[in-house]
Design a protein around this motif. Structure first.
Motif, PDB file in Angstrom:
ATOM      1  N   THR A   9      63.057  36.518  30.721  1.00 13.51           N
ATOM      2  CA  THR A   9      63.135  37.381  29.548  1.00 13.51           C
ATOM      3  C   THR A   9      62.841  36.627  28.273  1.00 13.51           C
ATOM      4  OG1 THR A   9      64.557  39.017  28.438  1.00 13.51           O
ATOM      5  CG2 THR A   9      65.623  36.989  29.209  1.00 13.51           C
ATOM      6  N   TYR A  45      55.075  30.909  36.252  1.00 15.40           N
ATOM      7  CA  TYR A  45      55.484  32.277  35.960  1.00 15.40           C
ATOM      8  C   TYR A  45      54.410  33.282  36.326  1.00 15.40           C
ATOM      9  CZ  TYR A  45      57.371  36.425  33.786  1.00 15.40           C
ATOM     10  OH  TYR A  45      57.841  37.699  33.586  1.00 15.40           O
ATOM     11  N   ASN A  49      54.625  37.099  37.731  1.00 16.00           N
ATOM     12  CA  ASN A  49      53.998  38.232  37.047  1.00 16.00           C
ATOM     13  C   ASN A  49      52.646  37.809  36.508  1.00 16.00           C
ATOM     14  OD1 ASN A  49      53.234  40.490  35.688  1.00 16.00           O
ATOM     15  ND2 ASN A  49      54.986  40.555  34.292  1.00 16.00           N
ATOM     16  N   LYS A  53      53.901  38.546  31.280  1.00 21.76           N
ATOM     17  CA  LYS A  53      54.764  39.273  30.352  1.00 21.76           C
ATOM     18  C   LYS A  53      56.177  39.331  30.928  1.00 21.76           C
ATOM     19  CE  LYS A  53      53.092  42.836  28.220  1.00 21.76           C
ATOM     20  NZ  LYS A  53      52.544  44.188  27.931  1.00 21.76           N
ATOM     21  N   VAL A  54      57.139  39.557  30.061  1.00 16.57           N
ATOM     22  CA  VAL A  54      58.520  39.761  30.484  1.00 16.57           C
ATOM     23  C   VAL A  54      58.925  41.180  30.105  1.00 16.57           C
ATOM     24  CG1 VAL A  54      59.193  37.337  30.331  1.00 16.57           C
ATOM     25  CG2 VAL A  54      59.407  38.788  28.294  1.00 16.57           C
ATOM     26  N   ALA A  56      60.873  40.212  33.988  1.00 17.53           N
ATOM     27  CA  ALA A  56      60.698  40.252  35.435  1.00 17.53           C
ATOM     28  C   ALA A  56      62.014  39.789  36.032  1.00 17.53           C
ATOM     29  CB  ALA A  56      59.564  39.339  35.887  1.00 17.53           C
ATOM     30  N   ALA A  63      60.048  39.564  43.806  1.00 13.87           N
ATOM     31  CA  ALA A  63      59.753  39.712  42.380  1.00 13.87           C
ATOM     32  C   ALA A  63      59.557  41.186  42.040  1.00 13.87           C
ATOM     33  CB  ALA A  63      58.496  38.924  42.014  1.00 13.87           C
ATOM     34  N   THR A  65      58.511  43.471  38.583  1.00 13.53           N
ATOM     35  CA  THR A  65      58.100  43.543  37.186  1.00 13.53           C
ATOM     36  C   THR A  65      58.088  45.012  36.771  1.00 13.53           C
ATOM     37  OG1 THR A  65      55.722  43.756  37.640  1.00 13.53           O
ATOM     38  CG2 THR A  65      56.624  41.517  37.559  1.00 13.53           C
ATOM     39  N   GLU A  66      57.789  45.250  35.521  1.00 13.12           N
ATOM     40  CA  GLU A  66      57.754  46.581  34.900  1.00 13.12           C
ATOM     41  C   GLU A  66      59.196  47.064  34.712  1.00 13.12           C
ATOM     42  OE1 GLU A  66      54.764  46.853  33.863  1.00 13.12           O
ATOM     43  OE2 GLU A  66      54.317  45.229  35.261  1.00 13.12           O
ATOM     44  N   THR A  67      59.544  47.302  33.472  1.00 10.28           N
ATOM     45  CA  THR A  67      60.945  47.521  33.121  1.00 10.28           C
ATOM     46  C   THR A  67      61.554  48.726  33.824  1.00 10.28           C
ATOM     47  OG1 THR A  67      60.378  46.605  30.960  1.00 10.28           O
ATOM     48  CG2 THR A  67      62.547  47.579  31.195  1.00 10.28           C
TER      49      THR A  67
END
Length: 208
Positions: A9, A45, A49, A53-54, A56, A63, A65-67
């Motif tokens: 983050t 990283y 991802n 981007k964060v 994750a 893993a 990703t995507e909020t």
């Protein structure tokens, strides 16, 4: 000792939403703060991802990703927190609906608004949200059904949609309609939100 749940983050990112979700879930997790343009783009990283981007998360080697996906995943990974209706519960459909609405039409409309893009009336059928006013009216009508987006039940959909509304109010992009302001106020009073905010605020760059 490395945790089996890691949050990647930055305090000035949507990682705040993921942390709030982790706090609501009661999860034990490790935080790794990444910086824009450097560690977010580092090879280690990018294997997690590729977008660099964060946020994750990595949970037990998986893993995510995507909020919105992180919110949905954590709700199911920690069912004891009650952040998602069970499969078979009629509310499960509404839960999916509002998570995907917030990640799709809602966020797309705000991205366009931030860039000064206004969809011509004769082209609205080509975009998923139609027009910005339709998005605002749709959410306002849904919130009239109860204190949360699923009525009386708080869920991960509120974490994600509520955060989008909160960001919009903070930066003057969401119309300050009473329903939005009251909804966001209920959410920020939640103990998990208060904890998450304090943790992220402590990571903010110090100013002179």
């Amino acid at each position: 000792m490395t945790s089996d749940l890691i949050l990647y983050t930055n305090p000035m990112s949507r990682g705040r939403i993921a942390r709030w979700m982790l706090e609501e879930a009661g999860a034990v997790y490790e935080t790794r703060v990444l910086d824009y343009g450097t560690t977010m783009k580092a090879p280690d990283y990018l294997r997690i991802n590729p977008m660099g981007k964060v946020p994750a998360i990595v949970h037990k080697g998986v893993a995510v990703t995507e909020t919105a996906a992180i919110c949905a995943y954590l709700a199911d990974a920690f069912p004891e927190a009650g952040l998602a209706p069970a499969i078979g519960d009629p509310l499960r459909g509404a839960w999916y609906r509002w998570l995907f609405y917030a990640a799709g039409p809602y966020e797309a409309s705000f991205g366009d608004k931030a860039m000064g893009v206004e969809v011509p009336a004769d082209k609205r059928a080509m975009v998923g949200y139609g027009c910005f006013a339709d998005v605002m009216n749709t959410v306002e009508a849904a919130l009239a059904q109860g204190p949360y987006i699923l009525g009386d039940r708080f869920s991960a959909a509120d974490v994600y949609l509520g955060s989008q509304i909160g960001f919009g109010l903070q930066f003057g992009m969401t119309e300050p309609r009473p329903a939005f302001a009251a909804y966001w106020q209920r959410l920020i009073e939640r103990p998990a939100h208060i904890r998450a905010t304090a943790l992220d605020d402590a990571l903010m760059p110090k100013t002179a």
